[in-house]
Design an enzyme around this catalytic site. Structure first.
Site, PDB file in Angstrom:
ATOM      1  N   HIS A   1       0.842  -1.209   0.000  1.00 14.58           N
ATOM      2  CA  HIS A   1       0.000   0.000   0.000  1.00 14.58           C
ATOM      3  C   HIS A   1       0.878   1.261   0.000  1.00 14.58           C
ATOM      4  O   HIS A   1       0.556   2.247  -0.667  1.00 14.58           O
ATOM      5  CB  HIS A   1      -0.865   0.062   1.262  1.00 14.58           C
ATOM      6  CG  HIS A   1      -1.836  -1.054   1.439  1.00 14.58           C
ATOM      7  ND1 HIS A   1      -1.875  -1.831   2.567  1.00 14.58           N
ATOM      8  CD2 HIS A   1      -2.826  -1.514   0.635  1.00 14.58           C
ATOM      9  CE1 HIS A   1      -2.844  -2.726   2.457  1.00 14.58           C
ATOM     10  NE2 HIS A   1      -3.432  -2.570   1.300  1.00 14.58           N
TER      11      HIS A   1
ATOM     12  N   LYS B   1     -15.205  -6.759   6.396  1.00 12.51           N
ATOM     13  CA  LYS B   1     -14.056  -7.604   6.730  1.00 12.51           C
ATOM     14  C   LYS B   1     -13.799  -7.859   8.214  1.00 12.51           C
ATOM     15  O   LYS B   1     -12.905  -8.621   8.545  1.00 12.51           O
ATOM     16  CB  LYS B   1     -12.800  -6.985   6.118  1.00 12.51           C
ATOM     17  CG  LYS B   1     -12.732  -7.114   4.623  1.00 12.51           C
ATOM     18  CD  LYS B   1     -11.392  -6.660   4.109  1.00 12.51           C
ATOM     19  CE  LYS B   1     -11.286  -6.920   2.624  1.00 12.51           C
ATOM     20  NZ  LYS B   1     -10.064  -6.333   2.066  1.00 12.51           N
TER      21      LYS B   1
ATOM     22  N   ARG C   1      -2.458  -6.068  -8.053  1.00 13.61           N
ATOM     23  CA  ARG C   1      -1.313  -6.917  -7.740  1.00 13.61           C
ATOM     24  C   ARG C   1      -1.121  -7.988  -8.810  1.00 13.61           C
ATOM     25  O   ARG C   1      -0.133  -8.021  -9.506  1.00 13.61           O
ATOM     26  CB  ARG C   1      -1.504  -7.584  -6.369  1.00 13.61           C
ATOM     27  CG  ARG C   1      -1.385  -6.608  -5.219  1.00 13.61           C
ATOM     28  CD  ARG C   1      -1.901  -7.197  -3.950  1.00 13.61           C
ATOM     29  NE  ARG C   1      -3.283  -7.613  -4.141  1.00 13.61           N
ATOM     30  CZ  ARG C   1      -3.964  -8.383  -3.315  1.00 13.61           C
ATOM     31  NH1 ARG C   1      -3.377  -8.857  -2.237  1.00 13.61           N
ATOM     32  NH2 ARG C   1      -5.221  -8.687  -3.560  1.00 13.61           N
TER      33      ARG C   1
ATOM     34  N   SER D   1      -3.143  -7.912   3.366  1.00 12.46           N
ATOM     35  CA  SER D   1      -3.234  -7.686   4.812  1.00 12.46           C
ATOM     36  C   SER D   1      -3.588  -8.995   5.529  1.00 12.46           C
ATOM     37  O   SER D   1      -3.040  -9.287   6.597  1.00 12.46           O
ATOM     38  CB  SER D   1      -4.267  -6.605   5.105  1.00 12.46           C
ATOM     39  OG  SER D   1      -3.883  -5.409   4.469  1.00 12.46           O
TER      40      SER D   1
HETATM   41  N1  COA Z   1       0.000  -4.258  -1.866  1.00 10.37           N
HETATM   42  C1  COA Z   1      -0.329  -5.159  -0.937  1.00 10.37           C
HETATM   43  N2  COA Z   1      -1.601  -5.527  -0.674  1.00 10.37           N
HETATM   44  C2  COA Z   1      -2.560  -4.939  -1.394  1.00 10.37           C
HETATM   45  C3  COA Z   1      -2.286  -3.999  -2.376  1.00 10.37           C
HETATM   46  C4  COA Z   1      -0.940  -3.657  -2.603  1.00 10.37           C
HETATM   47  N3  COA Z   1      -0.597  -2.757  -3.504  1.00 10.37           N
HETATM   48  N4  COA Z   1      -3.439  -3.607  -2.928  1.00 10.37           N
HETATM   49  C5  COA Z   1      -4.399  -4.295  -2.301  1.00 10.37           C
HETATM   50  N5  COA Z   1      -3.869  -5.083  -1.379  1.00 10.37           N
HETATM   51  C6  COA Z   1      -4.568  -6.026  -0.512  1.00 10.37           C
HETATM   52  C7  COA Z   1      -5.261  -5.372   0.637  1.00 10.37           C
HETATM   53  O1  COA Z   1      -4.461  -5.391   1.797  1.00 10.37           O
HETATM   54  C8  COA Z   1      -6.476  -6.249   0.807  1.00 10.37           C
HETATM   55  O2  COA Z   1      -6.101  -7.390   1.558  1.00 10.37           O
HETATM   56  P1  COA Z   1      -7.159  -8.161   2.479  1.00 10.37           P
HETATM   57  O3  COA Z   1      -8.273  -8.600   1.577  1.00 10.37           O
HETATM   58  O4  COA Z   1      -6.377  -9.290   2.998  1.00 10.37           O
HETATM   59  O5  COA Z   1      -7.622  -7.187   3.521  1.00 10.37           O
HETATM   60  C9  COA Z   1      -6.781  -6.682  -0.608  1.00 10.37           C
HETATM   61  O6  COA Z   1      -5.573  -6.586  -1.298  1.00 10.37           O
HETATM   62  C10 COA Z   1      -7.735  -5.763  -1.316  1.00 10.37           C
HETATM   63  O7  COA Z   1      -8.919  -5.885  -0.711  1.00 10.37           O
HETATM   64  P2  COA Z   1     -10.200  -5.118  -1.258  1.00 10.37           P
HETATM   65  O8  COA Z   1     -11.374  -5.594  -0.514  1.00 10.37           O
HETATM   66  O9  COA Z   1     -10.195  -5.106  -2.720  1.00 10.37           O
HETATM   67  O10 COA Z   1      -9.873  -3.642  -0.963  1.00 10.37           O
HETATM   68  P3  COA Z   1      -9.693  -2.940   0.346  1.00 10.37           P
HETATM   69  O11 COA Z   1     -10.090  -3.705   1.542  1.00 10.37           O
HETATM   70  O12 COA Z   1      -8.323  -2.398   0.283  1.00 10.37           O
HETATM   71  O13 COA Z   1     -10.733  -1.728   0.117  1.00 10.37           O
HETATM   72  C11 COA Z   1     -12.782  -0.573  -0.303  1.00 10.37           C
HETATM   73  C12 COA Z   1     -12.038  -1.917  -0.379  1.00 10.37           C
HETATM   74  C13 COA Z   1     -12.773  -0.039   1.103  1.00 10.37           C
HETATM   75  C14 COA Z   1     -12.128   0.442  -1.223  1.00 10.37           C
HETATM   76  C15 COA Z   1     -14.222  -0.824  -0.805  1.00 10.37           C
HETATM   77  O14 COA Z   1     -14.762  -1.929  -0.106  1.00 10.37           O
HETATM   78  C16 COA Z   1     -15.117   0.366  -0.563  1.00 10.37           C
HETATM   79  O15 COA Z   1     -15.049   1.322  -1.313  1.00 10.37           O
HETATM   80  N6  COA Z   1     -15.945   0.314   0.493  1.00 10.37           N
HETATM   81  C17 COA Z   1     -16.875   1.380   0.827  1.00 10.37           C
HETATM   82  C18 COA Z   1     -18.308   0.989   0.412  1.00 10.37           C
HETATM   83  C19 COA Z   1     -18.424   1.136  -1.076  1.00 10.37           C
HETATM   84  O16 COA Z   1     -18.500   2.220  -1.609  1.00 10.37           O
HETATM   85  N7  COA Z   1     -18.399  -0.015  -1.774  1.00 10.37           N
HETATM   86  C20 COA Z   1     -18.357  -0.023  -3.234  1.00 10.37           C
HETATM   87  C21 COA Z   1     -19.685  -0.024  -3.835  1.00 10.37           C
HETATM   88  S1  COA Z   1     -20.576  -1.482  -3.403  1.00 10.37           S
END
Ligand code: COA
Length: 168
Positions: A24, A48, A99, A137
């Site tokens: 990140h 989550k 990724r 994560s």
């Molecule tokens: N390096 C390492 N890990 C990375 C990464 C990177 N560059 N990019 C992503 N990841 C990992 C994250 O740590 C996460 O790991 P986890 O699942 O073990 O926690 C995973 O990849 C990505 O998970 P994801 O669920 O895609 O994204 P997020 O948790 O980072 O964020 C939100 C998701 C918060 C952006 C999204 O759920 C959101 O916008 N929520 C608000 C409600 C909403 O508007 N929803 C959309 C319309 S329904």
């Protein structure tokens, strides 16, 4: 880096960040080299069940940003829909990291639903540094819980907090 920033553009980098990893941090720093302002936006409502509270997650990110002396990165949190947060902040750009190929479907769906909800936004995808392409994560939490070393994947402050929280 030469001054190639896209001036006056606010980019929002959203996520659960439970916890922030070097993957990140790489995306956040690269976005800050492109845009005038980057807001790292921590989602308050997550399916989550995060291990760290919103305050803890934000404080890890603040620590990283302070150490990196990146003056154009802010940290915030948001409840509810991401698009509503963008509207509130008058922002139009969402940053996400990709990724591996298997992330594509999920990112495409997220970008598409966000665009349907708020057509003025654009999602910009940065390719994750290959060094971090396999970490998430959840994986870091699992390794920490089982006593493995996570020092190559998260800052020391996060590693210590994870060990304290998960190995109790
Ligand atoms: N390096 C390492 N890990 C990375 C990464 C990177 N560059 N990019 C992503 N990841 C990992 C994250 O740590 C996460 O790991 P986890 O699942 O073990 O926690 C995973 O990849 C990505 O998970 P994801 O669920 O895609 O994204 P997020 O948790 O980072 O964020 C939100 C998701 C918060 C952006 C999204 O759920 C959101 O916008 N929520 C608000 C409600 C909403 O508007 N929803 C959309 C319309 S329904």
């Amino acid at each position: 880096m030469t001054d190639t920033k896209i001036e006056h553009k606010i980019a929002v980098y959203p996520g659960t960040f439970d916890p922030i990893t070097y993957g990140h941090i790489d995306i956040m720093n690269r976005a800050s080299n492109i845009f005038s302002n980057v807001i790292v936006a921590v989602a308050e409502d997550s399916e989550k069940k995060p291990v760290f509270s919103i305050e803890e997650r934000m404080s890890f990110i603040k620590n990283v940003v302070q150490e990196g002396k990146k003056h154009n990165i802010e940290i915030d949190s948001f409840p509810g829909l991401l698009v509503d947060y963008l509207k509130k902040m008058k922002a139009h750009i969402i940053i996400r990291g990709l990724r591996v190929f298997t992330d594509f479907d999920h990112e495409f769906a997220l970008a598409s639903i966000n665009k349907k909800l708020f057509p003025d936004i654009e999602t910009i995808i940065l390719m994750t540094n290959e060094k971090y392409s396999f970490i998430s994560s959840s994986l870091i939490k699992e390794v920490a819980k089982l006593g493995g070393s996570i020092k190559d994947y998260v800052p020391e402050i996060v590693a210590n907090a994870l060990v304290k929280k998960l190995q109790m």
